[in-house]
Scaffold this active site. Structure first.
Site, mmCIF file in Angstrom:
data_model
loop_
_atom_site.group_PDB
_atom_site.id
_atom_site.type_symbol
_atom_site.label_atom_id
_atom_site.label_comp_id
_atom_site.label_asym_id
_atom_site.label_seq_id
_atom_site.Cartn_x
_atom_site.Cartn_y
_atom_site.Cartn_z
ATOM 1 N N CYS A 275 -0.869 -2.620 -8.630
ATOM 2 C CA CYS A 275 -1.755 -2.254 -7.512
ATOM 3 C C CYS A 275 -2.747 -1.187 -7.947
ATOM 4 O O CYS A 275 -3.931 -1.258 -7.619
ATOM 5 C CB CYS A 275 -0.945 -1.718 -6.332
ATOM 6 S SG CYS A 275 0.210 -2.897 -5.607
ATOM 7 N N CYS B 196 3.089 1.173 -7.083
ATOM 8 C CA CYS B 196 2.955 -0.135 -7.754
ATOM 9 C C CYS B 196 1.916 -0.063 -8.872
ATOM 10 O O CYS B 196 0.730 0.128 -8.599
ATOM 11 C CB CYS B 196 2.572 -1.173 -6.700
ATOM 12 S SG CYS B 196 2.009 -2.749 -7.334
#
Length: 147
Positions: A73, A70
């Site tokens: 993230c 991600c």
């Protein structure tokens, strides 16, 4: 144990430590494994440790649910680490890899990542999805706690 003693769960071994109010939490070590109870950095934990941290800590616990693939993230990871330096030892910050722990992420009702979940007294009190900077993470968490 006095009413003001804090119960702090070690992120290394999972032992629960009683921390009297006069003890400097930043210098405290686990009575079982001797690791520092607070390092100023979030700990990467597995699902069982999330439950232990949430259920046994007397301080609030902020969980960052993320995944290695991600992009947002990965962008937020250093910001979450900076937020740990701002919020510890009044709050425990931990990270849960949703790719490694899909059952735990599903049980938490994770629909998108990164997601922050704030717990107090063993119960979820707030959640926020999307990447944030350190000041926003700290401000959001403190606002949810009424600080």
């Amino acid at each position: 144990m006095s009413g003001t003693d804090r119960q702090i769960v070690c992120t290394a071994c999972g032992a629960t430590n009683r921390l009297p109010p006069e003890r400097d939490a930043r210098a405290a070590r686990c009575g079982k494994c001797r690791d520092a109870l607070f390092s100023g950095h979030p700990a990467d934990v597995e699902g069982a440790m999330v439950q232990r941290q949430v259920g046994r800590n007397s301080i609030p616990v902020l969980v960052d649910v993320w995944a290695p693939w991600c992009g947002p993230c990965r962008m937020m990871a250093p910001e979450f680490a900076r937020a740990a330096g701002m919020l510890e030892p009044e709050m425990r910050l931990i990270k849960l890899n949703s790719e490694a722990e899909p059952q735990v992420a599903a049980a938490l009702g994770i629909r998108g990542i990164p997601t922050l979940i704030l717990y107090r007294g063993g119960r979820e009190i707030a959640r926020q999805s999307g990447a944030m900077d350190a000041a926003s993470i700290a401000g959001w968490a403190q606002a949810q706690l009424g600080n």
